[in-house]
Design an enzyme around this catalytic site. Sequence first.
Site, mmCIF file in Angstrom:
data_model
loop_
_atom_site.group_PDB
_atom_site.id
_atom_site.type_symbol
_atom_site.label_atom_id
_atom_site.label_comp_id
_atom_site.label_asym_id
_atom_site.label_seq_id
_atom_site.Cartn_x
_atom_site.Cartn_y
_atom_site.Cartn_z
ATOM 1 N N ASP A 155 -41.920 34.359 45.337
ATOM 2 C CA ASP A 155 -43.070 33.964 44.678
ATOM 3 C C ASP A 155 -43.995 33.623 45.712
ATOM 4 O O ASP A 155 -43.949 32.709 46.601
ATOM 5 C CB ASP A 155 -42.908 32.635 43.697
ATOM 6 C CG ASP A 155 -43.947 32.183 42.825
ATOM 7 O OD1 ASP A 155 -44.760 32.934 42.158
ATOM 8 O OD2 ASP A 155 -44.184 30.927 42.982
ATOM 9 N N GLU A 199 -44.081 39.839 43.097
ATOM 10 C CA GLU A 199 -45.011 39.901 41.844
ATOM 11 C C GLU A 199 -46.191 40.365 42.142
ATOM 12 O O GLU A 199 -46.731 39.673 42.944
ATOM 13 C CB GLU A 199 -44.863 38.419 41.127
ATOM 14 C CG GLU A 199 -44.915 38.587 39.590
ATOM 15 C CD GLU A 199 -45.139 37.168 39.135
ATOM 16 O OE1 GLU A 199 -44.867 37.050 37.834
ATOM 17 O OE2 GLU A 199 -45.302 36.405 39.873
ATOM 18 N N ASP A 247 -41.856 26.453 41.692
ATOM 19 C CA ASP A 247 -42.022 27.798 42.549
ATOM 20 C C ASP A 247 -40.801 28.470 42.529
ATOM 21 O O ASP A 247 -40.729 29.753 42.517
ATOM 22 C CB ASP A 247 -42.962 27.650 43.642
ATOM 23 C CG ASP A 247 -44.204 26.734 43.463
ATOM 24 O OD1 ASP A 247 -44.994 27.359 42.570
ATOM 25 O OD2 ASP A 247 -44.697 25.914 44.042
#
Length: 298
Positions: A95, A179, A260
């Site tokens: 992330d 992502e 996170d």
Amino acid sequence: MAQWRSTAEFRFKKKHGKQSSYHCTSVSVGDNWIKIPKCKPIRAKVHREIVGKVKSITLSRTLTGKYFASILADDTQEQPKQIDNLEANQVVGVDMGITDLAITSTGHKTGNPRFLKKAQRNLKRKQQALSRCKKGSKGRHKARLLVAKAHERVAFARNDFQHKLSKQLIDENQAVIVETLKVKNMLKNKRLARSIADAGWHSLITKLEYKAKQEGKHLVKIDQWFASSKTCSVCDLKQEKMPLRIRSWECSCGAIHDRDINAARNIKKQGILKLKAEGLSVSADGGLRKSGRLSVAA
Ligand SMILES: [Zn+2]
């Protein structure tokens, strides 16, 4: 990549006028020199051992007058075949954040050396000095160079940090999942855009991508939107709201999450689904069980 400042600098400039980059073949590279056609060997700081036959060199000059040579060599080795039997504990979800540039599904947080922010005050001062200089004056030329140097230092340091981080992630794992849609969305948000540009998510992804390719590993980009922050990585229950200020939370299933790390774990899950959908096998965490080559729809 080699960097040098040498007496040949002057010649190079004269020979090629205003050109800021120059590409040539039939070149050779030594421990501390580079030889290009029609020039004496140029003293250089060669940062990496050159493996294989040197094919070409691209010379470029930065705004502040530093010279770089980017060397293309062919090591005659074929690109490694991509690993197709993966183990889930060798797959990492990443992330990307602002306080930490990267947070992994294993709970590792990189911190974020926010070079730009730290250097900003310095830059601002130099920019102000520049604007006070009379146009066309010698002082103005000097001031402009100082501004460019400050920018350059930031860029070098950031690049270096990203190289180390991406190398470590690729070295230690068979697949890295990131992502990408989030990056696009957040860049639309002006307030966040500056910090994000500072963090350099995009250039980190680019580095991960080519390093993965070199090592026969996988970089999986999740671009399909899913609620990585709002979903519990243990029970898959989706929370209705998850404002940015909430850093940790408890799910009704009892799991306590760091915001996170939970997102990184969800990213990993999505990545594994995508890898399987591509026909790769990913064994379960710690187990020997292997999934077949059946597609699993993400
Ligand atoms: Zn839960």
